[in-house]
Motif scaffolding. Sequence first.
Motif, PDB file in Angstrom:
ATOM      1  N   GLY A  18      76.741  38.910 -60.755  1.00 43.34           N
ATOM      2  CA  GLY A  18      77.761  39.525 -59.927  1.00 43.34           C
ATOM      3  C   GLY A  18      79.176  39.352 -60.454  1.00 43.34           C
ATOM      4  O   GLY A  18      80.118  39.841 -59.868  1.00 43.34           O
ATOM      5  N   SER A  19      79.334  38.652 -61.581  1.00 43.98           N
ATOM      6  CA  SER A  19      80.671  38.453 -62.137  1.00 43.98           C
ATOM      7  C   SER A  19      81.133  39.718 -62.863  1.00 43.98           C
ATOM      8  O   SER A  19      80.333  40.546 -63.255  1.00 43.98           O
ATOM      9  CB  SER A  19      80.659  37.271 -63.115  1.00 43.98           C
ATOM     10  OG  SER A  19      79.830  37.569 -64.224  1.00 43.98           O
ATOM     11  N   THR A  20      82.432  39.840 -63.026  1.00 49.11           N
ATOM     12  CA  THR A  20      82.983  40.956 -63.778  1.00 49.11           C
ATOM     13  C   THR A  20      83.649  40.420 -65.035  1.00 49.11           C
ATOM     14  O   THR A  20      84.106  39.275 -65.070  1.00 49.11           O
ATOM     15  CB  THR A  20      84.007  41.752 -62.947  1.00 49.11           C
ATOM     16  OG1 THR A  20      85.041  40.867 -62.520  1.00 49.11           O
ATOM     17  CG2 THR A  20      83.355  42.392 -61.735  1.00 49.11           C
ATOM     18  N   LYS A  21      83.706  41.239 -66.054  1.00 50.26           N
ATOM     19  CA  LYS A  21      84.278  40.819 -67.326  1.00 50.26           C
ATOM     20  C   LYS A  21      85.713  41.321 -67.439  1.00 50.26           C
ATOM     21  O   LYS A  21      86.029  42.406 -66.984  1.00 50.26           O
ATOM     22  CB  LYS A  21      83.443  41.362 -68.476  1.00 50.26           C
ATOM     23  CG  LYS A  21      82.047  40.805 -68.493  1.00 50.26           C
ATOM     24  CD  LYS A  21      81.264  41.343 -69.642  1.00 50.26           C
ATOM     25  CE  LYS A  21      79.855  40.770 -69.612  1.00 50.26           C
ATOM     26  NZ  LYS A  21      79.056  41.290 -70.715  1.00 50.26           N
ATOM     27  N   SER A  22      86.533  40.515 -68.077  1.00 56.55           N
ATOM     28  CA  SER A  22      87.926  40.904 -68.295  1.00 56.55           C
ATOM     29  C   SER A  22      87.988  41.928 -69.428  1.00 56.55           C
ATOM     30  O   SER A  22      87.038  42.090 -70.206  1.00 56.55           O
ATOM     31  CB  SER A  22      88.763  39.676 -68.669  1.00 56.55           C
ATOM     32  OG  SER A  22      88.397  39.216 -69.965  1.00 56.55           O
ATOM     33  N   ALA A  23      89.116  42.586 -69.535  1.00 61.56           N
ATOM     34  CA  ALA A  23      89.322  43.546 -70.612  1.00 61.56           C
ATOM     35  C   ALA A  23      89.184  42.861 -71.969  1.00 61.56           C
ATOM     36  O   ALA A  23      88.613  43.417 -72.902  1.00 61.56           O
ATOM     37  CB  ALA A  23      90.691  44.195 -70.477  1.00 61.56           C
ATOM     38  N   ARG A  24      89.668  41.646 -72.080  1.00 57.14           N
ATOM     39  CA  ARG A  24      89.572  40.895 -73.341  1.00 57.14           C
ATOM     40  C   ARG A  24      88.117  40.593 -73.687  1.00 57.14           C
ATOM     41  O   ARG A  24      87.700  40.700 -74.847  1.00 57.14           O
ATOM     42  CB  ARG A  24      90.400  39.614 -73.237  1.00 57.14           C
ATOM     43  CG  ARG A  24      90.304  38.688 -74.419  1.00 57.14           C
ATOM     44  CD  ARG A  24      90.845  39.348 -75.697  1.00 57.14           C
ATOM     45  NE  ARG A  24      90.544  38.545 -76.861  1.00 57.14           N
ATOM     46  CZ  ARG A  24      91.285  37.534 -77.283  1.00 57.14           C
ATOM     47  NH1 ARG A  24      92.387  37.210 -76.638  1.00 57.14           N
ATOM     48  NH2 ARG A  24      90.930  36.862 -78.347  1.00 57.14           N
ATOM     49  N   GLU A  25      87.328  40.217 -72.693  1.00 54.14           N
ATOM     50  CA  GLU A  25      85.912  39.938 -72.944  1.00 54.14           C
ATOM     51  C   GLU A  25      85.177  41.195 -73.405  1.00 54.14           C
ATOM     52  O   GLU A  25      84.359  41.148 -74.323  1.00 54.14           O
ATOM     53  CB  GLU A  25      85.251  39.374 -71.693  1.00 54.14           C
ATOM     54  CG  GLU A  25      85.687  37.963 -71.365  1.00 54.14           C
ATOM     55  CD  GLU A  25      85.194  37.491 -70.001  1.00 54.14           C
ATOM     56  OE1 GLU A  25      84.817  36.310 -69.921  1.00 54.14           O
ATOM     57  OE2 GLU A  25      85.191  38.288 -69.050  1.00 54.14           O
ATOM     58  N   LEU A  26      85.491  42.328 -72.780  1.00 55.98           N
ATOM     59  CA  LEU A  26      84.876  43.592 -73.180  1.00 55.98           C
ATOM     60  C   LEU A  26      85.288  43.965 -74.605  1.00 55.98           C
ATOM     61  O   LEU A  26      84.461  44.430 -75.392  1.00 55.98           O
ATOM     62  CB  LEU A  26      85.256  44.706 -72.201  1.00 55.98           C
ATOM     63  CG  LEU A  26      84.698  44.548 -70.788  1.00 55.98           C
ATOM     64  CD1 LEU A  26      85.321  45.584 -69.865  1.00 55.98           C
ATOM     65  CD2 LEU A  26      83.191  44.670 -70.789  1.00 55.98           C
ATOM     66  N   LEU A  27      86.555  43.760 -74.939  1.00 55.76           N
ATOM     67  CA  LEU A  27      87.036  44.030 -76.282  1.00 55.76           C
ATOM     68  C   LEU A  27      86.330  43.136 -77.295  1.00 55.76           C
ATOM     69  O   LEU A  27      85.882  43.605 -78.348  1.00 55.76           O
ATOM     70  CB  LEU A  27      88.552  43.816 -76.347  1.00 55.76           C
ATOM     71  CG  LEU A  27      89.202  44.003 -77.713  1.00 55.76           C
ATOM     72  CD1 LEU A  27      89.006  45.431 -78.222  1.00 55.76           C
ATOM     73  CD2 LEU A  27      90.677  43.652 -77.641  1.00 55.76           C
ATOM     74  N   ASP A  28      86.209  41.855 -76.976  1.00 52.24           N
ATOM     75  CA  ASP A  28      85.512  40.927 -77.864  1.00 52.24           C
ATOM     76  C   ASP A  28      84.073  41.379 -78.117  1.00 52.24           C
ATOM     77  O   ASP A  28      83.582  41.311 -79.246  1.00 52.24           O
ATOM     78  CB  ASP A  28      85.514  39.515 -77.274  1.00 52.24           C
ATOM     79  CG  ASP A  28      86.896  38.857 -77.300  1.00 52.24           C
ATOM     80  OD1 ASP A  28      87.804  39.371 -77.987  1.00 52.24           O
ATOM     81  OD2 ASP A  28      87.047  37.826 -76.612  1.00 52.24           O
ATOM     82  N   GLU A  29      83.417  41.865 -77.081  1.00 52.16           N
ATOM     83  CA  GLU A  29      82.036  42.346 -77.225  1.00 52.16           C
ATOM     84  C   GLU A  29      81.966  43.572 -78.133  1.00 52.16           C
ATOM     85  O   GLU A  29      81.060  43.670 -78.969  1.00 52.16           O
ATOM     86  CB  GLU A  29      81.445  42.689 -75.862  1.00 52.16           C
ATOM     87  CG  GLU A  29      81.036  41.488 -75.060  1.00 52.16           C
ATOM     88  CD  GLU A  29      80.379  41.866 -73.750  1.00 52.16           C
ATOM     89  OE1 GLU A  29      80.045  43.059 -73.547  1.00 52.16           O
ATOM     90  OE2 GLU A  29      80.204  40.968 -72.919  1.00 52.16           O
ATOM     91  N   GLU A  30      82.896  44.493 -77.957  1.00 54.97           N
ATOM     92  CA  GLU A  30      82.911  45.701 -78.794  1.00 54.97           C
ATOM     93  C   GLU A  30      83.055  45.322 -80.274  1.00 54.97           C
ATOM     94  O   GLU A  30      82.380  45.883 -81.131  1.00 54.97           O
ATOM     95  CB  GLU A  30      84.062  46.631 -78.384  1.00 54.97           C
ATOM     96  CG  GLU A  30      83.883  47.269 -77.030  1.00 54.97           C
ATOM     97  CD  GLU A  30      82.668  48.173 -76.975  1.00 54.97           C
ATOM     98  OE1 GLU A  30      82.616  49.148 -77.743  1.00 54.97           O
ATOM     99  OE2 GLU A  30      81.771  47.900 -76.156  1.00 54.97           O
ATOM    100  N   TYR A  31      83.912  44.361 -80.556  1.00 56.45           N
ATOM    101  CA  TYR A  31      84.112  43.908 -81.935  1.00 56.45           C
ATOM    102  C   TYR A  31      82.877  43.170 -82.447  1.00 56.45           C
ATOM    103  O   TYR A  31      82.412  43.426 -83.564  1.00 56.45           O
ATOM    104  CB  TYR A  31      85.353  43.025 -82.003  1.00 56.45           C
ATOM    105  CG  TYR A  31      85.676  42.530 -83.393  1.00 56.45           C
ATOM    106  CD1 TYR A  31      85.940  43.430 -84.422  1.00 56.45           C
ATOM    107  CD2 TYR A  31      85.737  41.178 -83.672  1.00 56.45           C
ATOM    108  CE1 TYR A  31      86.249  42.980 -85.705  1.00 56.45           C
ATOM    109  CE2 TYR A  31      86.053  40.720 -84.941  1.00 56.45           C
ATOM    110  CZ  TYR A  31      86.299  41.621 -85.960  1.00 56.45           C
ATOM    111  OH  TYR A  31      86.600  41.173 -87.218  1.00 56.45           O
ATOM    112  N   ALA A  32      82.335  42.295 -81.641  1.00 57.09           N
ATOM    113  CA  ALA A  32      81.165  41.525 -82.054  1.00 57.09           C
ATOM    114  C   ALA A  32      79.957  42.415 -82.334  1.00 57.09           C
ATOM    115  O   ALA A  32      79.161  42.129 -83.231  1.00 57.09           O
ATOM    116  CB  ALA A  32      80.812  40.496 -80.974  1.00 57.09           C
ATOM    117  N   LYS A  33      79.841  43.510 -81.610  1.00 55.85           N
ATOM    118  CA  LYS A  33      78.714  44.432 -81.803  1.00 55.85           C
ATOM    119  C   LYS A  33      78.958  45.424 -82.933  1.00 55.85           C
ATOM    120  O   LYS A  33      78.087  46.227 -83.250  1.00 55.85           O
ATOM    121  CB  LYS A  33      78.438  45.187 -80.501  1.00 55.85           C
ATOM    122  CG  LYS A  33      77.901  44.277 -79.408  1.00 55.85           C
ATOM    123  CD  LYS A  33      77.684  45.042 -78.125  1.00 55.85           C
ATOM    124  CE  LYS A  33      77.150  44.112 -77.036  1.00 55.85           C
ATOM    125  NZ  LYS A  33      76.942  44.822 -75.777  1.00 55.85           N
ATOM    126  N   GLY A  34      80.151  45.367 -83.529  1.00 57.33           N
ATOM    127  CA  GLY A  34      80.459  46.240 -84.648  1.00 57.33           C
ATOM    128  C   GLY A  34      80.853  47.656 -84.256  1.00 57.33           C
ATOM    129  O   GLY A  34      80.874  48.550 -85.092  1.00 57.33           O
TER     130      GLY A  34
END
Length: 50
Positions: A18-34
């Motif tokens: 039920g938690s939400t991710k911050s914009a920074r966390e989403l950005l980090d994921e996009e980079y980590a996934k290439g």
Amino acid sequence: MVWGLTAFRGGSRGGADGSTKSARELLDEEYAKGRIDREEYLRRKKDLSG
């Protein structure tokens, strides 16, 4: 009307707990996934902090 709003909010980007991710966390994921390169990552990171 209340049902529509509840149904819409239920589709948020929350995690399984039920938690939400911050914009920074989403950005980090996009980079980590290439999905974005380093230059794009740094540009977006700067935009978020400024």
